[in-house]
Motif scaffolding. Structure first.
Motif, PDB file in Angstrom:
ATOM      1  N   MET A   1      -7.119   2.790  -2.660  1.00 32.94           N
ATOM      2  CA  MET A   1      -6.047   1.809  -2.459  1.00 32.94           C
ATOM      3  C   MET A   1      -6.440   0.771  -1.419  1.00 32.94           C
ATOM      4  O   MET A   1      -6.167  -0.436  -1.576  1.00 32.94           O
ATOM      5  CB  MET A   1      -4.765   2.540  -2.037  1.00 32.94           C
ATOM      6  N   ALA A   2      -7.092   1.226  -0.336  1.00 34.12           N
ATOM      7  CA  ALA A   2      -7.509   0.302   0.726  1.00 34.12           C
ATOM      8  C   ALA A   2      -8.506  -0.725   0.188  1.00 34.12           C
ATOM      9  O   ALA A   2      -8.436  -1.913   0.531  1.00 34.12           O
ATOM     10  CB  ALA A   2      -8.113   1.094   1.886  1.00 34.12           C
ATOM     11  N   ARG A   3      -9.429  -0.290  -0.664  1.00 35.51           N
ATOM     12  CA  ARG A   3     -10.395  -1.227  -1.243  1.00 35.51           C
ATOM     13  C   ARG A   3      -9.702  -2.247  -2.145  1.00 35.51           C
ATOM     14  O   ARG A   3     -10.043  -3.430  -2.158  1.00 35.51           O
ATOM     15  CB  ARG A   3     -11.456  -0.450  -2.021  1.00 35.51           C
TER      16      ARG A   3
ATOM     17  N   VAL B   1      -3.417   2.035   5.254  1.00 38.04           N
ATOM     18  CA  VAL B   1      -2.823   2.665   4.065  1.00 38.04           C
ATOM     19  C   VAL B   1      -2.385   4.093   4.377  1.00 38.04           C
ATOM     20  O   VAL B   1      -1.325   4.544   3.944  1.00 38.04           O
ATOM     21  CB  VAL B   1      -3.827   2.644   2.894  1.00 38.04           C
ATOM     22  N   ARG B   2      -3.204   4.811   5.128  1.00 38.94           N
ATOM     23  CA  ARG B   2      -2.857   6.197   5.465  1.00 38.94           C
ATOM     24  C   ARG B   2      -1.533   6.251   6.240  1.00 38.94           C
ATOM     25  O   ARG B   2      -0.649   7.048   5.923  1.00 38.94           O
ATOM     26  CB  ARG B   2      -3.989   6.833   6.278  1.00 38.94           C
ATOM     27  N   LYS B   3      -1.412   5.417   7.244  1.00 37.26           N
ATOM     28  CA  LYS B   3      -0.190   5.422   8.054  1.00 37.26           C
ATOM     29  C   LYS B   3       1.034   5.042   7.215  1.00 37.26           C
ATOM     30  O   LYS B   3       2.129   5.563   7.430  1.00 37.26           O
ATOM     31  CB  LYS B   3      -0.343   4.445   9.225  1.00 37.26           C
TER      32      LYS B   3
ATOM     33  N   GLY C   1       0.793  -1.222   0.000  1.00 37.11           N
ATOM     34  CA  GLY C   1       0.000   0.000   0.000  1.00 37.11           C
ATOM     35  C   GLY C   1       0.823   1.269   0.000  1.00 37.11           C
ATOM     36  O   GLY C   1       0.297   2.361   0.254  1.00 37.11           O
ATOM     37  N   LYS C   2       2.105   1.156  -0.295  1.00 38.87           N
ATOM     38  CA  LYS C   2       2.956   2.345  -0.326  1.00 38.87           C
ATOM     39  C   LYS C   2       2.940   2.939  -1.733  1.00 38.87           C
ATOM     40  O   LYS C   2       3.171   2.244  -2.729  1.00 38.87           O
ATOM     41  CB  LYS C   2       4.382   1.978   0.069  1.00 38.87           C
TER      42      LYS C   2
END
Length: 463
Positions: free
Chosen positions: A374-376, A385-387, A298-299
């Motif tokens: 992206m999370a989906r 994903v945010r972190k 997720g980066k």
């Protein structure tokens, strides 16, 4: 401030921070004794202004017959753009905002003329009697149509870093999306209103509900073709603004002043709320799109964002507003190789203007839309994903516009909030609730906010 400090000391406290202090007008506002422009005692002989507005969105003015307006009961004067002795354009930064319609119609509700009468009712009644013939032209209302016809109020801006196209093509995972963000009416407590009073030696005193009294002074002077120091603007309080009275209060002050100058009497121009909402700009609607490339964790490795501001018919403050949307398209995240493009699109709408946030919210929401997409795709919680993408040594510290993010507290703050708010336990509860609730659904999000207080014109940040 001295009084506050002394009173704090008297109460055996040396703290000024965290000391509760009432707003200086709070008591008067609660009691109803606070004076707004419409509460001021009007001078003897005050007359009242209203505007006649267009009933089409685009066209060429063929003829303007105002004889019925002039003959209407109580009418003292009627003016059009041809009666302006000085500047006819009152655009705050760039040209494009005629005081009254000048040969063409740019949007539905554009003022054609102003009428002066002995009462508010008679002025508004007379303003409905204009006979204006317009040759309609094709109107453009959407950003898509504006792109198709290459209509822009200002040039397109772009910035970024690295080779976004190459990095996107090489990214293990990609996703894209679009986001339409609607406009918003200011709905200030007191609507647009000005009271102009002629003074000695050709001077003019203007009481106006404006966030920008110095600009009102300048524009009134230019419209009347008099020296700047011959105009005095008084603005005690405005009953709300948050952008709606930054540039767009000037038109009504200029019209009131012009009529006051011509007739040598006090003139009040107060728009009815329905007219106010037609003829003044809103928060900018945006139609934005993104494409983001990222890895299996997720980066983010690369990002492309297209920002399309629906500016209305003129530039107003749109250049800076779309810039700010671009500056905030990253929010608190490192976007990797990036390409951010911002279009200032011209449509046949009222000219949209400043609104609290000044384009920032319309930009930040794009970053959060990317995180959710992206999370989906990864089927993980969006907070994960945010972190993963917050600015920091392990991701990157350079924004798409080339500024280094220093003293970044977001990772630490979010970790603390995540723990203190019992984020994951509450997320599990909500997931379980949604699984068993066919209609009502709940949600939970923890998002950062990066907002620059600075002006987009660097020289304005000296203080």
């Amino acid at each position: 401030m001295r009084k506050l400090i002394d009173s704090a000391k008297d109460s055996a406290s040396t703290q000024v921070v965290h000391t509760s202090v009432k707003h200086e007008s709070a008591a008067r506002q609660v009691q109803g004794s606070a004076k707004y422009i419409d509460d001021l005692v009007e001078p003897q002989g005050t007359l009242y202004a209203a505007v006649g507005t267009s009933q089409c969105a685009a066209g060429i003015i063929e003829s303007m017959d105002l004889s019925a307006v002039r003959a209407s009961e109580g009418v003292v004067d009627v003016i059009t753009i041809d009666d302006v002795p000085g500047h006819k354009d009152i655009g705050p930064v760039f040209e494009g905002d005629p005081l009254l319609a000048n040969g063409e119609v740019k949007f539905y509700g554009q003022p054609y003329f102003a009428v002066l009468a002995t009462s508010v009712h008679l002025a508004r009644k007379a303003a409905l009697k204009g006979n204006i013939k317009v040759i309609p032209t094709a109107a453009v209302f959407t950003t898509e149509e504006a792109h198709k016809h290459e209509r822009f109020v200002r040039p397109t801006h772009r910035f970024g870093q690295g080779d976004a196209d190459t990095q996107l093509a090489a990214a293990p995972l990609r996703c894209k999306g679009n986001l339409s963000i609607g406009g918003q009416e200011h709905m200030y407590l007191e609507g647009q209103v000005s009271l102009a009073i002629p003074d000695e030696d050709g001077r003019m005193k203007v009481y106006t509900s404006s966030q920008h009294p110095s600009e009102v002074q300048k524009l009134v002077a230019e419209v009347l073709n008099i020296k700047l120091h011959h105009v005095m603007v008084d603005m005690r309080r405005m009953g709300g603004g948050f952008g709606g009275k930054e540039t767009q209060a000037a038109q009504w002050a200029c019209l009131a002043s012009l009529l006051a100058s011509r007739n040598q009497c006090a003139v009040k121009c107060r728009l009815p709320r329905s007219t106010d909402m037609h003829v003044t700009g809103k928060r900018h609607p945006f139609d934005n799109s993104f494409e983001v490339g990222f890895n299996e964790n997720g980066k983010i490795v690369a990002t492309k964002v297209d920002i399309n501001g629906n500016c209305g018919h003129s530039p107003d403050l749109s250049d800076a507003i779309v810039d700010r949307a671009m500056f905030h398209a990253d929010n608190g995240y490192f976007l990797g190789a990036s390409n951010i493009v911002g279009h200032r699109l011209q449509t046949n709408m009222v000219s949209h203007t400043a609104y609290r946030g000044f384009g920032g919210p319309q930009g930040m929401i794009m970053a959060e839309a990317m995180m959710d997409a992206m999370a989906r795709k990864l089927e993980v919680d969006p907070l994960t994903v945010r972190k993963q993408n917050l600015y920091g040594p392990e991701t990157g510290t350079i924004t798409p516009y080339g500024m280094e993010v220093e003293h970044n507290l977001l990772p630490e703050m979010i970790a603390k909030l995540e723990k203190d708010a019992d984020y994951w336990a509450r997320r599990d509860e909500i997931t379980e609730f949604n699984r068993n609730s066919p209609v009502i659904k709940k949600g939970l999000a923890l998002t950062p906010v990066k907002f620059g207080i600075s002006f987009t014109a660097k020289h304005l940040n000296q203080a």
